[in-house]
Design an enzyme around this catalytic site. Sequence first.
Site, short mmCIF file in Angstrom:
data_model
loop_
_atom_site.label_atom_id
_atom_site.label_comp_id
_atom_site.label_asym_id
_atom_site.label_seq_id
_atom_site.Cartn_x
_atom_site.Cartn_y
_atom_site.Cartn_z
CG ASP A 54 38.26 41.83 40.19
OD1 ASP A 54 37.24 42.04 39.52
OD2 ASP A 54 38.22 41.45 41.38
NE ARG A 80 46.01 37.14 47.71
CZ ARG A 80 45.63 36.24 46.80
NH1 ARG A 80 46.53 35.47 46.22
NH2 ARG A 80 44.37 36.11 46.47
CG ASP A 123 43.83 38.64 49.49
OD1 ASP A 123 44.36 38.09 50.48
OD2 ASP A 123 43.21 38.02 48.62
CB SER A 125 34.87 35.24 45.22
OG SER A 125 36.17 35.79 45.35
#
Length: 403
Positions: free
Chosen positions: A14, A94, A123, A175
């Site tokens: 990504d 995060r 996220d 993932s």
Amino acid sequence: MAKKVVLAYSGGLDTSIIIPWLKENYGYEVIAMAADVGQGEELAPLNEKAIKTGASKIYIEDLKEEFVTDFVWPTLKAGAVYEGKYLLGTSFARPLIAKRLVEIARQEGAEAVAHGATGKGNDQVRFELTVKALAPDLKIIAPWREWDIRSREDAIEYAEARGIPIPVKKGHAYSMDRNLWHLSHEGEDLEDPWNEPKDEMLLMITPPEKAPDKPTYVEIEFEKGVPVKVDGKAYGPVELIQYLNEVAGKNGVGIVDMVENRLVGMKSRGVYETPGGTVLYAAHRELELLCLDRETLHYKDLLAQRYAELVYYGIWYHPLREALDAFVDVTQKTVTGTVRMKLYKGSCTPAGSKSPYSLYNEELSTFGRDEVYNQKDAEGFINLFGLPLKVRALMELKSGLRK
């Protein structure tokens, strides 16, 4: 001169395609920032990869110790667990990454930051709430909410068309998100909650059935709620977790399979590997049971759920979290001592605890003869404690509500 954007960069599919996308669609100079939070991967190659993909510069930041001391330890001390199972591994990484993203954006004079989180997940919220709290003037770009790419297959095609090396194959990988604290798995066969996780999926933990046939014991020493030693040996924050990850992982400890409620409203199924964290949470709880009085312990349990929600929702930089930290720190003043844990084929059970601040009094608790506790005192206590129940029952009899 092109305006600048700082991208939270992992080198994965990504964020690799986001670099050319930002240049093509915004005309930005793209600066990449890769955060080392203990994902166990060699980050040095990202330098060359980011530049080849179109970034003008890349920062590779070692945030492991800050991650543990400023994010993991406060959450551990709070006893925060989301929905009774999730030890928040991705959740509290995060805000740290986003904090560093903001700092670099300021340093570089960038007008925007960008991330590769999807519009379906948590996220995106965690990144963006941190930016809003720390730098409300910065523009936030979330390509997954803008572009026409709708799947990993689309993303792979976009990368191949621009000659960008891709780290995954179509229809193959879970993932995953990894850091020092945990490894998460989502997607593929896990999208059906009826499917049992496959043993070969596990990367940090030995499947319990294949773990050693003899238990392993570890002794963890805490100071004011923070683990500082294992088996009498002092470790730094990062090294302590790494060591426990290895020991607990070998014994099959720390696998969590759960369907959780995402902040965006949907349920998702994930499998988490948190070997060292599982041991630390269990040991810390055991020491609190020894050292905290009943009222403080019970009230702390109530606040732990709220603390977990704040972390999971990405509201790390909020006055309430800071206030809860102040409460927690007071409760941890006497959470000092040692807990022995028994690790065996996926189980993690306490096998002894001791503390100079222990509230356990053998003279009071013994079932043998004692000269301390007067059992006759219990009668008056029960009479007073039960008085509201007695008064209500008498009223019901008198008024005919009870026959």
